[in-house]
Design a protein around this motif. Structure first.
Motif, mmCIF file in Angstrom:
data_model
loop_
_atom_site.group_PDB
_atom_site.id
_atom_site.type_symbol
_atom_site.label_atom_id
_atom_site.label_comp_id
_atom_site.label_asym_id
_atom_site.label_seq_id
_atom_site.Cartn_x
_atom_site.Cartn_y
_atom_site.Cartn_z
ATOM 1 N N UNK A 276 0.829 -1.204 0.000
ATOM 2 C CA UNK A 276 0.000 0.000 0.000
ATOM 3 C C UNK A 276 0.860 1.250 0.000
ATOM 4 N N UNK A 277 0.277 2.359 -0.447
ATOM 5 C CA UNK A 277 1.024 3.617 -0.434
ATOM 6 C C UNK A 277 0.827 4.307 0.910
ATOM 7 N N UNK B 106 -8.609 12.694 4.897
ATOM 8 C CA UNK B 106 -7.272 12.642 4.305
ATOM 9 C C UNK B 106 -7.328 12.888 2.796
ATOM 10 N N UNK B 107 -8.351 12.355 2.142
ATOM 11 C CA UNK B 107 -8.415 12.462 0.680
ATOM 12 C C UNK B 107 -9.214 13.692 0.241
ATOM 13 N N UNK C 80 -3.764 7.891 6.917
ATOM 14 C CA UNK C 80 -5.188 8.090 7.233
ATOM 15 C C UNK C 80 -5.678 7.052 8.243
ATOM 16 N N UNK D 129 -10.655 8.457 5.946
ATOM 17 C CA UNK D 129 -10.238 8.535 4.545
ATOM 18 C C UNK D 129 -10.881 9.718 3.842
ATOM 19 N N UNK E 19 -0.140 7.304 2.059
ATOM 20 C CA UNK E 19 -1.356 8.047 2.407
ATOM 21 C C UNK E 19 -2.400 7.173 3.093
ATOM 22 N N UNK E 20 -2.567 5.973 2.551
ATOM 23 C CA UNK E 20 -3.591 5.071 3.086
ATOM 24 C C UNK E 20 -3.356 4.813 4.567
#
Lengths: 584, 584
Positions: free
Chosen positions: A67-68, A337-338, A74, A334, A70-71
């Motif tokens: 996973x990246x 964060x997004x 969050x 999420x 950011x995920x």
């Protein structure tokens, strides 16, 4: 040898579980599933899918294990998925600091690193390996880290749970289910946890398999449509109160909800489904309980959590499933964060008439008082909350300046509008299964030793010990063994024909002609094969074979014609063995 | 829109394939399987298991995706699993150097980094992104790297193939199969390849699923016991000679072996099995060929390799399966690295009488000549190879000193011994499948558009375009759709009862009551649902429903009683649709 050792010894010898990388000395926290273990695992997963995917209709998705960043920022894993680590200054061995003080304090996992440091110093705790001085405690993040792409690349992590792959797909999933709550989604796959020093074999792995379901429900209604189905199911509940007072209660889930022990029907339904699953794969009811998270161990955002715990010989009660009402925490995290709205528009059954409190600034009066600012004051008034407007002195802020508005320039009114629905952020019910632990427990609960007659076919009174894995036939890796009585081609050829016939029915069958028939029965008992077929000279005369039942060692004689259907019904359809042929 | 775009658009819209991490802007080289994609994938894997695990008996194992360094040093991945990388000095974008020169040289992947540097400079190739100067070419290892455990820990890699997990278990597997060659083992799981800059969507992934089989065979006998089964199977062979001369030949595998095109029966058998699998899941025969590796592209240790290639609209022929005779390379590599003998003792059918050449030193004569060294000389003579002993002058080395032994002090003899077997290092036949690519090809080959009558139930002559995924019913994710003609409870309730009934038969069924019946048919055509059941007012009278066939859009009427068995037979047992009820 305790039971764990016995099970692991058998598991290694027979091809269920092997230490990974043994050829190169091995590494803690990794296990291989051998041919039988892998098959057992797939059968357990298959039953899980039958219950969750086919019956409940929670379709499965598959998202990457890498996973990246950011995920996991969050989700909180970058910040908080860690254990307190303490290294020996002399030999560099690493330890979990909370484990080092476990014999001194009662709940070491609630201590801060400073407190852990103090306790280690005050009690003169030294390195358990070499007796050396221990360094300061620091947080060690448990995610495996890597880099995606060349150069400095992009930070990636091996996922610590499959759940996040489902949460970040919330929008697409909601659209897939046409925005109708509740809807569910599942994932079975690998997750990773870079344990500091795993020492519990297959119970604590650095790479493990999870089966998770995320069910997105309407937060305003946590009743379950099919709750009736499980209202009378009896489970062993170890509630918060029970833990405080030391008792486990057997009760129906209907009662548990009515008495307010389980928070609501939806959660209770999923406790029941977990109970059903674990019993179907062979966990004994007496060694299964549901333990409620106590208020101080539960995540701050959660409403209610229950762990399915299974009793094991060496490790006591171990957690194998967590069932939680996680509220809207994950979806909101999420969303924030997004910077994307993550919600569902829920239509009312009937449009509703809603009365709104309205403010009507009178421009004719505002203009003379506020001049060029009149327009801005009017706009500011319109968005003031009702309680501000009801105050004796109304204040608005224009360009940083506080302006008091005289009450007589403002009029109030009520307005009725027709509203056809509202936007809600769903709550999430999450059953989360640790498949590896469950598999181990299935093996331990199936494990049995008993004294039996040495030669089943003769009337020899000599007794010997047999080890038998009493798997439910639905999970047994090898489902049928086909054994010619002797290694003579007149018996071997028809035996192999039966193998082909049973294989075509989709059953996993082995052929074995080496050793005495007694030895071959024992071998199949040890790997839990529920049925053994023996071809003997009578078979050549009357086209029948014997079928032997693993658990009772009883034998019946049944015709070769139709044997594969018979075996299929024994394995999958609950056909009784006694009705399968002529008793011998 | 080319076909790839059409398929991917449909795949995204309908929940087959989604770009991973889209909520956070996405990352190249990762794809999510949505609910339908994941189900399609599982069905493909299920058929693979049916062929390889159940039918061939190659049991499956499951080993970690994280591996320790030794494994990949031995396998050659630490040293050689890399691509030539070239970065832009200005914008830091990374490129595969061989791709940059692809329009200039014909076989860029055979060039050294120095040669690539030269070609880039000579041809003034600049950064394709920003036009900047490009740096020197260097090798970039394609394994994702991580650290196991805390501190400096231990280097770990995400496995680049599932195969190594099987090779390093060779000993245990051999014991499991009681050291009888041939035996096979399989693994389905994630593998990883940290591509420099993947630009081909689902065709080139950084995380992907492999299904691999490793079959350990006796190197002295590469015939296949069941070759007869496939000797008459016709496949499209694109042999080395065919590639040189530009033709693909259709021929039986029997001919291919007899003419020496395919190296041996065992390899040919596995080409046939691959052919069978790919056709069973819906790959068109006309778009499938087997391409032989040319001598200069084949790994130096391999004897013969064939790639199954599938024709796609955008990417042309792409490799989806590799089938290779890897000889004893892998087993020997791990044997050497781990300093462990990895071999199988193969018993002869009958013990053999072997004549050995023996040397008999005469101590009575050696003593006087060599004194204190006589014993050492005697021992040294015994282990000399036969050709040394047959020379005119026999020389042995004792403590670094060369000693010449007169021929008359040595006597020779022949000895016959009984030998019951010998130790052999097995050769490996490896079919290796890329599941993600195969899944994409199944979708592309199933994709169809056609003009059809707009309203199937009325006799409306208006035509409209329909998109239909013509999946084989065995792989279709949703197997049955149940549709009440109208959203009236008297139709919805019996419809839901049918859903339950069909679910219990283990079929994946959806219920859909939103929109016109025509729209619902189209929706199910688009996701490839082979059969739709409609409940109408006639159903209430005579307990029958209509079943609609996706491909022909024909409808029949069949009784509700027994409908789940009927559907099961249609989906799995090849029952003809025309025989399923009264035509309408």
């Amino acid at each position: 040898m305790d039971r764990y050792e016995q099970v692991i010894e058998l598991a290694k010898r027979r091809g269920f579980l092997w230490n990974s990388f043994e050829l190169y000395g091995g590494t803690a926290g990794f296990y291989d599933y051998g041919p039988l273990g892998s098959t057992l695992k797939r059968r357990i997963e298959h039953i899980w899918r039958d219950l969750y995917v086919i019956q409940e209709g929670f379709l499965e998705i598959e998202t990457p294990t890498i996973g990246i960043e950011d995920v996991f920022v969050a989700s909180g894993h970058v910040g908080g998925f860690s254990d307190p680590l303490c290294e020996c200054i002399k030999c560099s061995e690493a330890f979990r600091a909370d484990h080092l003080v476990a014999s001194i304090v009662e709940v070491p996992d609630t201590l801060s690193n400073k407190e852990l440091d103090m306790i280690i110093k005050e009690n003169g705790i030294k390195c358990p390996e070499c007796g050396g001085e221990l360094g300061n405690v620091y947080e060690f993040n448990l995610m495996f880290k890597t880099t995606i792409g060349p150069g400095s690349g992009r930070t990636g992590y091996m996922r610590p749970e499959t759940a996040q792959g489902m949460f970040i797909n919330f929008q697409r999933l909601s659209r897939f289910y046409r925005d109708k709550l509740p809807f569910g989604v599942t994932q079975i796959g690998k997750s990773y946890r870079n344990e500091i020093s795993p020492r519990q074999g297959v119970i604590r792995l650095r790479e493990f398999t999870q089966a998770e379901a995320e069910i997105f429900i309407d937060p305003r209604d946590k009743k379950h449509r099919d709750f009736e189905r499980f209202a009378v199911t009896i489970v062993n509940l170890y509630s918060e109160e029970g833990q405080d007072n030391g008792f486990v209660e057997q009760m129906t889930l209907g009662d548990a909800v009515n008495r307010g022990i389980v928070a609501h029907e939806f959660l209770a339904y999923h406790i029941a489904l977990t109970n059903l699953f674990l019993q179907r794969i062979g966990i004994s009811q007496a060694k299964l309980r549901f333990r409620q998270h106590k208020r101080d161990e539960m995540a701050h955002y959660a409403i209610d959590c229950w762990d399915a715990e299974i009793e094991t010989d060496r490790f006591g009660w171990i957690e194998v499933v967590g069932i939680a009402d996680r509220t809207d925490y994950d979806v909101n995290a999420h969303s924030k964060m997004s910077k994307t709205e993550l919600a569902v528009y829920v239509e009312y059954d009937e449009p509703r008439i809603v009365t709104n409190f309205m403010v009507k600034p009178d421009m004719g009066k505002l203009g003379p008082v506020f001049k060029g600012k009149a327009k801005a004051v009017s706009e500011a008034l319109k968005i003031l909350p009702q309680e501000e407007l009801e105050k004796d002195e109304i204040t608005v802020v224009i360009d940083g300046e506080e302006i008091t508005v005289p009450p007589d320039v403002v009029e109030f009114a009520e307005e009725t509008v027709k509203v056809s629905g509202e936007t809600v952020v769903p709550h999430v019910i999450e059953p989360s299964y640790g498949i590896d632990r469950i598999l181990y427990c299935v093996m331990e609960h199936a494990f049995d030793e008993e004294m039996v007659v040495a030669n089943e076919n003769d009337e020899n009174p000599e007794k010997e010990e047999r080890i038998v894995l009493r798997f439910k036939s639905e999970v047994a890796p090898v489902q049928v063994a086909v054994l010619p009585l002797l290694t003579r081609s007149e018996l071997m050829i028809p035996a192999k024909e039966i193998v082909m016939q049973v294989r075509e029915r989709g059953l996993l069958v082995t052929y074995d002609d080496s050793g005495t028939i007694g030895r071959r029965y024992r071998r199949n008992d040890e790997i839990g094969t529920p049925y053994s077929i023996t071809i003997d000279y009578q078979s050549l005369d009357d086209e029948t074979v014997t079928i032997r039942d693993r658990d009772t060692m009883m034998q019946v004689r049944a015709p070769i014609k139709g044997i594969s259907d018979l075996l299929y019904n024994l394995v999958y359809k609950g056909k009784k063995f006694e009705t399968s042929g002529m008793p011998i």
